[in-house]
Design an enzyme around this catalytic site. Structure first.
Site, mmCIF file in Angstrom:
data_model
loop_
_atom_site.group_PDB
_atom_site.id
_atom_site.type_symbol
_atom_site.label_atom_id
_atom_site.label_comp_id
_atom_site.label_asym_id
_atom_site.label_seq_id
_atom_site.Cartn_x
_atom_site.Cartn_y
_atom_site.Cartn_z
ATOM 1 N N GLU A 177 -29.182 -54.518 5.552
ATOM 2 C CA GLU A 177 -27.829 -54.955 5.893
ATOM 3 C C GLU A 177 -27.860 -55.628 7.258
ATOM 4 O O GLU A 177 -28.667 -55.252 8.111
ATOM 5 C CB GLU A 177 -26.867 -53.754 5.908
ATOM 6 C CG GLU A 177 -26.634 -53.226 4.507
ATOM 7 C CD GLU A 177 -25.641 -52.067 4.425
ATOM 8 O OE1 GLU A 177 -24.947 -51.774 5.421
ATOM 9 O OE2 GLU A 177 -25.581 -51.458 3.354
ATOM 10 N N ASP A 206 -27.391 -57.996 3.153
ATOM 11 C CA ASP A 206 -25.979 -57.735 2.861
ATOM 12 C C ASP A 206 -25.273 -57.727 4.211
ATOM 13 O O ASP A 206 -25.434 -56.805 5.002
ATOM 14 C CB ASP A 206 -25.869 -56.376 2.145
ATOM 15 C CG ASP A 206 -24.420 -55.929 1.935
ATOM 16 O OD1 ASP A 206 -23.518 -56.454 2.600
ATOM 17 O OD2 ASP A 206 -24.212 -55.012 1.108
ATOM 18 N N LYS A 240 -13.408 -57.941 4.302
ATOM 19 C CA LYS A 240 -13.494 -57.301 5.621
ATOM 20 C C LYS A 240 -12.981 -58.290 6.669
ATOM 21 O O LYS A 240 -11.790 -58.529 6.711
ATOM 22 C CB LYS A 240 -14.909 -56.788 5.830
ATOM 23 C CG LYS A 240 -15.066 -55.552 4.928
ATOM 24 C CD LYS A 240 -16.429 -55.097 4.626
ATOM 25 C CE LYS A 240 -16.315 -53.930 3.629
ATOM 26 N NZ LYS A 240 -17.520 -53.712 2.875
HETATM 27 C C1 LIG Z 1 -17.893 -53.036 1.653
HETATM 28 C C2 LIG Z 1 -19.331 -53.215 1.370
HETATM 29 C C3 LIG Z 1 -19.768 -53.629 0.106
HETATM 30 C C4 LIG Z 1 -18.838 -53.737 -1.057
HETATM 31 O O1 LIG Z 1 -17.982 -54.826 -0.924
HETATM 32 P P1 LIG Z 1 -16.582 -54.814 -1.675
HETATM 33 O O2 LIG Z 1 -16.175 -56.241 -1.675
HETATM 34 O O3 LIG Z 1 -15.674 -53.939 -0.900
HETATM 35 O O4 LIG Z 1 -16.852 -54.298 -3.057
HETATM 36 C C5 LIG Z 1 -21.106 -53.896 -0.060
HETATM 37 N N1 LIG Z 1 -21.987 -53.729 0.948
HETATM 38 C C6 LIG Z 1 -21.596 -53.295 2.155
HETATM 39 C C7 LIG Z 1 -22.608 -53.116 3.232
HETATM 40 C C8 LIG Z 1 -20.258 -53.011 2.402
HETATM 41 O O5 LIG Z 1 -19.873 -52.556 3.589
#
Ligand SMILES: *Cc1c(COP(=O)(O)O)cnc(C)c1O
Length: 388
Positions: A177, A206, A240
């Site tokens: 991440e 991610d 987010k």
């Molecule tokens: C929030 C999140 C997700 C999932 O995303 P959504 O659009 O809320 O389903 C995936 N990976 C990470 C690191 C996240 O924080």
């Protein structure tokens, strides 16, 4: 009786202080929420830049409704892919410095789609131990060989990549991440990219919590530190910092063409509402414009300085996420309840969302917070600490 165990499972969670329940939020505006007629300063939102209520984003959403209607009406490869989707995908590809982009309805779906599509042939996923639940589950269900390395531990990763990927292991995807969702720290991306290259693996980032927050333009730490030759799969979410909803994957044209053809979560799901895509384009413009990010980072710096002065041991983080580890679920809830009684709402993160014994308060900052809001948070933390 069928499914007798579900009642028992709920009871077990209740006994262990781990039962989850909805909190109905009536008002959610300007860094404040009301729950059950009480108002709280909200330090538990991922709306880092206040974009979910920014007048320009709202205006764009209304404009999008007029232009495109309420929903997309179909899956994207039938008739659900509008001009707004195309414009957003193009903007995201350009913003992250990649050839192309595919939009998803959620980050959860995007992470599953990536793993299930890429591991159509045998392969190995090696993911950071603290990766999001969606990626862990995708690793477990996509039929790949699934390994996890200790959080940000390059030696452990090297050991797995060198010694534990069997000859039949096939293609290797290393996943991390940009900003870790429960810790707020960042991955050593340059080193991970080098390691991936040495092992002929692909790197996936991610950047759900880095996108819109970090990077010179707000393009995220993943896009800021890599190109598509170093990080072949870049994923981010739009719910987010962007303040809307959905997610994206950017990468080479070949990767995106492949996912368009083989990612079942994409092909068989109704496309996101076009008005949402249209509004998200405005979010991107506001992120790039920079004022809101500057305000967020000023708030983060102010908060960190205050907390250090008050002898709170925060974990290292330059992101909007700041955990305060308590170490026990009941104590974490008690701490959060104390804060609530003082008008401050923070996340209480417990096992299994975080590893056992690292139950924590998760404080998230936003550009919406004023210095007085942050003062009130710190005062409440001191009072709650003294009472417990
Ligand atoms: C929030 C999140 C997700 C999932 O995303 P959504 O659009 O809320 O389903 C995936 N990976 C990470 C690191 C996240 O924080």
């Amino acid at each position: 009786m069928a499914f007798d165990y579900i009642q028992a499972d709920l009871e077990e969670r209740r006994q262990a202080h781990l039962l989850r329940q909805h909190q109905v939020v009536d008002v959610n505006y300007d860094g404040l929420i009301t729950v059950a007629d009480n108002a709280y300063l909200n330090f538990a939102s991922n709306d880092y830049l206040g974009l979910r209520q920014h007048p320009d984003v709202l205006q764009a959403w209304v404009e999008g409704l007029e232009l495109y209607g309420a929903g997309s009406g179909a899956s994207p490869l039938v008739t659900g892919f509008s001009r707004a989707h195309q414009q957003l995908a193009e903007a995201l590809a350009e913003f992250t410095g990649r050839d192309a982009c595919l939009l998803f309805n959620s980050g959860y779906a995007a992470n599953h789609a990536i793993c299930h599509a890429l591991f159509k042939q045998p392969g190995t996923l090696i993911a950071d131990k603290l990766s999001h639940a969606s990626l862990i589950e995708a690793g477990r269900t996509s039929g790949c060989q699934f390994k996890r390395f200790k959080h940000n531990d390059l030696y452990h990763l090297e050991d797995i990549a060198s010694n534990q990927v069997s000859a039949e292991g096939g293609n290797v995807l290393i996943a991390t991440e940009g900003v870790f969702s429960m810790d707020g720290d960042t991955a050593p991306i340059d080193k991970l990219a080098n390691l991936s290259e040495r092992h002929s693996a692909w790197l996936m980032i991610d950047d759900a919590h880095g996108f819109g927050v970090l990077g010179e333009q707000g393009q995220g730490i993943g896009a800021a530190s890599t190109d598509q030759n170093k990080c072949q799969v870049l994923m981010g979410t739009l719910g987010k910092a962007c303040g809307t909803a959905g997610a994206f994957v950017t990468g080479s044209q070949t990767l995106i063409d492949y996912l368009t053809n083989f990612a079942r979560h994409y092909i068989y799901s109704t496309a996101m509402p076009p008005a949402q895509a249209h509004a998200t384009l405005t979010s991107l413009a506001l992120i790039q414009q920079g004022d809101l990010r500057q305000q967020l980072h000023a708030n983060i710096a102010y908060f960190k300085t205050k907390m250090a002065d008050l002898d709170f041991a925060l974990m290292p983080s330059d992101s909007a996420i700041h955990p305060l580890v308590v170490g026990d679920p009941a104590a974490t809830i008690a701490y959060a309840e104390q804060l609530k009684s003082l008008g401050v709402w923070v996340g209480a993160m417990r096992y299994p969302t975080v590893p056992k014994g690292s139950d924590r308060l998760r404080i998230t900052l936003s550009s919406l917070h004023s210095a007085q809001d942050i003062d009130a948070l710190c005062d409440a933390l001191v009072i709650a600490r003294d009472r417990l």
